[in-house]
Design a protein around this motif. Structure first.
Motif, PDB file in Angstrom:
ATOM      1  N   PRO A  31       0.811  -1.227   0.000  1.00 10.72           N
ATOM      2  CA  PRO A  31       0.000   0.000   0.000  1.00 10.72           C
ATOM      3  C   PRO A  31       0.839   1.269   0.000  1.00 10.72           C
ATOM      4  O   PRO A  31       0.507   2.243  -0.687  1.00 10.72           O
ATOM      5  CB  PRO A  31      -0.818  -0.131   1.288  1.00 10.72           C
ATOM      6  N   THR A  32       1.947   1.283   0.777  1.00 10.42           N
ATOM      7  CA  THR A  32       2.812   2.470   0.796  1.00 10.42           C
ATOM      8  C   THR A  32       3.458   2.692  -0.564  1.00 10.42           C
ATOM      9  O   THR A  32       3.536   3.825  -1.053  1.00 10.42           O
ATOM     10  CB  THR A  32       3.909   2.328   1.876  1.00 10.42           C
ATOM     11  N   GLU A  33       3.911   1.609  -1.196  1.00 13.73           N
ATOM     12  CA  GLU A  33       4.524   1.726  -2.521  1.00 13.73           C
ATOM     13  C   GLU A  33       3.508   2.239  -3.541  1.00 13.73           C
ATOM     14  O   GLU A  33       3.833   3.086  -4.377  1.00 13.73           O
ATOM     15  CB  GLU A  33       5.092   0.374  -2.955  1.00 13.73           C
ATOM     16  N   GLN A  34       2.273   1.739  -3.462  1.00  8.55           N
ATOM     17  CA  GLN A  34       1.231   2.225  -4.363  1.00  8.55           C
ATOM     18  C   GLN A  34       0.965   3.706  -4.149  1.00  8.55           C
ATOM     19  O   GLN A  34       0.794   4.470  -5.105  1.00  8.55           O
ATOM     20  CB  GLN A  34      -0.055   1.412  -4.139  1.00  8.55           C
ATOM     21  N   GLN A  35       0.958   4.131  -2.865  1.00 12.46           N
ATOM     22  CA  GLN A  35       0.716   5.539  -2.545  1.00 12.46           C
ATOM     23  C   GLN A  35       1.837   6.412  -3.103  1.00 12.46           C
ATOM     24  O   GLN A  35       1.591   7.503  -3.630  1.00 12.46           O
ATOM     25  CB  GLN A  35       0.610   5.711  -1.026  1.00 12.46           C
ATOM     26  N   ILE A  36       3.064   5.938  -2.998  1.00 10.16           N
ATOM     27  CA  ILE A  36       4.217   6.685  -3.510  1.00 10.16           C
ATOM     28  C   ILE A  36       4.141   6.811  -5.031  1.00 10.16           C
ATOM     29  O   ILE A  36       4.365   7.889  -5.594  1.00 10.16           O
ATOM     30  CB  ILE A  36       5.535   6.006  -3.081  1.00 10.16           C
ATOM     31  N   VAL A  37       3.808   5.711  -5.712  1.00  9.23           N
ATOM     32  CA  VAL A  37       3.706   5.744  -7.175  1.00  9.23           C
ATOM     33  C   VAL A  37       2.650   6.749  -7.611  1.00  9.23           C
ATOM     34  O   VAL A  37       2.866   7.544  -8.530  1.00  9.23           O
ATOM     35  CB  VAL A  37       3.386   4.330  -7.716  1.00  9.23           C
ATOM     36  N   MET A  38       1.488   6.734  -6.946  1.00  5.56           N
ATOM     37  CA  MET A  38       0.424   7.666  -7.305  1.00  5.56           C
ATOM     38  C   MET A  38       0.835   9.110  -7.011  1.00  5.56           C
ATOM     39  O   MET A  38       0.517  10.028  -7.771  1.00  5.56           O
ATOM     40  CB  MET A  38      -0.861   7.317  -6.545  1.00  5.56           C
ATOM     41  N   ALA A  39       1.554   9.328  -5.895  1.00  4.75           N
ATOM     42  CA  ALA A  39       2.007  10.677  -5.555  1.00  4.75           C
ATOM     43  C   ALA A  39       2.973  11.205  -6.617  1.00  4.75           C
ATOM     44  O   ALA A  39       2.851  12.346  -7.074  1.00  4.75           O
ATOM     45  CB  ALA A  39       2.668  10.671  -4.178  1.00  4.75           C
ATOM     46  N   LEU A  40       3.923  10.381  -7.032  1.00  8.63           N
ATOM     47  CA  LEU A  40       4.867  10.793  -8.064  1.00  8.63           C
ATOM     48  C   LEU A  40       4.149  11.075  -9.376  1.00  8.63           C
ATOM     49  O   LEU A  40       4.471  12.028 -10.096  1.00  8.63           O
ATOM     50  CB  LEU A  40       5.936   9.712  -8.261  1.00  8.63           C
ATOM     51  N   HIS A  41       3.173  10.230  -9.694  1.00  9.64           N
ATOM     52  CA  HIS A  41       2.434  10.388 -10.947  1.00  9.64           C
ATOM     53  C   HIS A  41       1.667  11.709 -10.992  1.00  9.64           C
ATOM     54  O   HIS A  41       1.506  12.314 -12.054  1.00  9.64           O
ATOM     55  CB  HIS A  41       1.463   9.216 -11.128  1.00  9.64           C
ATOM     56  N   THR A  42       1.198  12.169  -9.820  1.00  3.34           N
ATOM     57  CA  THR A  42       0.424  13.412  -9.766  1.00  3.34           C
ATOM     58  C   THR A  42       1.297  14.644  -9.544  1.00  3.34           C
ATOM     59  O   THR A  42       0.774  15.745  -9.378  1.00  3.34           O
ATOM     60  CB  THR A  42      -0.648  13.338  -8.660  1.00  3.34           C
ATOM     61  N   GLY A  43       2.635  14.471  -9.519  1.00  4.61           N
ATOM     62  CA  GLY A  43       3.516  15.623  -9.496  1.00  4.61           C
ATOM     63  C   GLY A  43       4.183  15.946  -8.177  1.00  4.61           C
ATOM     64  O   GLY A  43       4.871  16.966  -8.064  1.00  4.61           O
ATOM     65  N   VAL A  44       4.007  15.120  -7.155  1.00  7.17           N
ATOM     66  CA  VAL A  44       4.686  15.358  -5.881  1.00  7.17           C
ATOM     67  C   VAL A  44       6.190  15.148  -6.069  1.00  7.17           C
ATOM     68  O   VAL A  44       6.611  14.153  -6.662  1.00  7.17           O
ATOM     69  CB  VAL A  44       4.147  14.427  -4.778  1.00  7.17           C
ATOM     70  N   SER A  45       7.003  16.061  -5.566  1.00  7.29           N
ATOM     71  CA  SER A  45       8.456  15.945  -5.700  1.00  7.29           C
ATOM     72  C   SER A  45       8.972  14.737  -4.921  1.00  7.29           C
ATOM     73  O   SER A  45       8.498  14.466  -3.812  1.00  7.29           O
ATOM     74  CB  SER A  45       9.134  17.214  -5.167  1.00  7.29           C
ATOM     75  N   PRO A  46       9.947  14.017  -5.470  1.00  7.14           N
ATOM     76  CA  PRO A  46      10.543  12.901  -4.718  1.00  7.14           C
ATOM     77  C   PRO A  46      11.062  13.324  -3.350  1.00  7.14           C
ATOM     78  O   PRO A  46      11.012  12.540  -2.397  1.00  7.14           O
ATOM     79  CB  PRO A  46      11.691  12.442  -5.627  1.00  7.14           C
ATOM     80  N   PHE A  47      11.545  14.582  -3.233  1.00 11.56           N
ATOM     81  CA  PHE A  47      12.077  15.055  -1.957  1.00 11.56           C
ATOM     82  C   PHE A  47      10.975  15.294  -0.927  1.00 11.56           C
ATOM     83  O   PHE A  47      11.243  15.341   0.272  1.00 11.56           O
ATOM     84  CB  PHE A  47      12.877  16.347  -2.165  1.00 11.56           C
ATOM     85  N   ASP A  48       9.728  15.455  -1.397  1.00  8.15           N
ATOM     86  CA  ASP A  48       8.606  15.687  -0.492  1.00  8.15           C
ATOM     87  C   ASP A  48       7.881  14.401  -0.114  1.00  8.15           C
ATOM     88  O   ASP A  48       6.979  14.424   0.725  1.00  8.15           O
ATOM     89  CB  ASP A  48       7.592  16.646  -1.133  1.00  8.15           C
TER      90      ASP A  48
END
Length: 287
Positions: free
Chosen positions: A219-236
């Protein structure tokens, strides 16, 4: 063969007659045969010869486990012909299915909207006609405006469906997420007529499954993938998912191994040495 007809495949295989006249055959079993596939028909040669014109096929794909003989086989292709159901399998099943889909789709014209969405932004592009060519690796579209669009069959991230009016008719639309030639996330919307819809759906579903089969994300990995896909910076990301930086870095390493993300630029983490602290003190003292 008739004029313009080409042979696409000729190999040994098996068929199972799963239903006849709408009635499931509970004791159906696999029959060894020779399968000849052309651009116009499927021919099954065993004790008797059966000829199935492609125009008679109403639906392709999906499992039809009429009994244990069918359920015990990992891969087969299902043909619905009026009220009959036929299951087919070949030694090189993926190649056989690609050849079968090519027989239905190659050089036909479908409707395409590309890019319909780019980087999450709707583009407002118009629907155009496009000629289709299918290979083992990709769906290739030659669009009327001169574009050449390639949708990698291993690169189909998701497929949504919708109903919209295209060219004056209500049609089923496939919204296909993939990457373009510059590795940007885009959506290509495609639709067709009659039999084309059935074949496109089977190809696209198979593409999605190719990706899913290689991934088992937490679930955490899925959340990270979706966050990156929507434009969240890797540093955030650590703050966004409320996880420790070290844990996020380990997840990034796993996602890189799975080819879900890639490294664009390395950031070097540093700390002061005793010599560095001395240099800094001397510099501050001189100011």
């Amino acid at each position: 063969m008739s004029e313009g007809e080409r042979k696409l495949m000729d190999d040994r295989g098996q068929y199972l007659q799963a239903a006849t006249d709408g009635r499931d055959i509970q004791d159906a079993d696999w029959t060894q045969c020779r399968i000849v596939l052309t651009t116009k028909r499927i021919v099954l040669i065993a004790d008797e010869k059966q000829v199935i014109p492609l125009t008679d096929v109403d639906d392709v794909g999906g499992r039809f486990d009429v009994n244990q003989n069918a359920a015990g086989v990992a891969n087969y292709v299902t043909l619905h012909i009026d009220d009959d159901v036929m299951l087919l399998r070949a030694p090189e099943q993926e190649a056989f299915e690609t050849d079968l889909y090519r027989a239905f789709l190659d050089n036909t014209l479908i409707y395409v909207q590309h890019p319909a969405v780019k980087g999450g932004v709707v583009q407002g592009t118009e629907w155009q006609r496009a000629k289709v060519k299918l290979t083992d690796e990709a769906i290739k579209l030659a669009v009327a405006d001169g574009q050449y669009v390639t949708i990698g069959r291993d690169d189909i991230g998701d497929v949504e469906t919708d109903e919209r009016t295209v060219d004056g008719a209500e049609r089923r639309i496939f919204e296909v997420e993939h990457t373009d030639s510059e590795d940007r996330s885009v959506e290509t919307h495609i639709t067709g007529e009659g039999q084309q819809i059935t074949i496109l759906e089977a190809i696209l579903e198979e593409g999605v499954e190719r990706n899913r089969a290689n991934l088992d994300l937490s679930p955490t990995e899925q959340q990270i993938v979706m966050a990156l896909h929507t434009g969240v910076s890797p540093f955030d990301i650590p703050d966004f998912v409320d996880e420790d930086v070290r844990e996020i870095e380990e997840i990034f390493d796993r996602l890189i191994e799975l080819d879900v993300i890639e490294t664009i630029r390395e950031r070097t983490e540093v700390e002061m040495t005793s010599r560095g602290r001395q240099v800094a003190s001397e510099e501050m003292g001189s100011q």
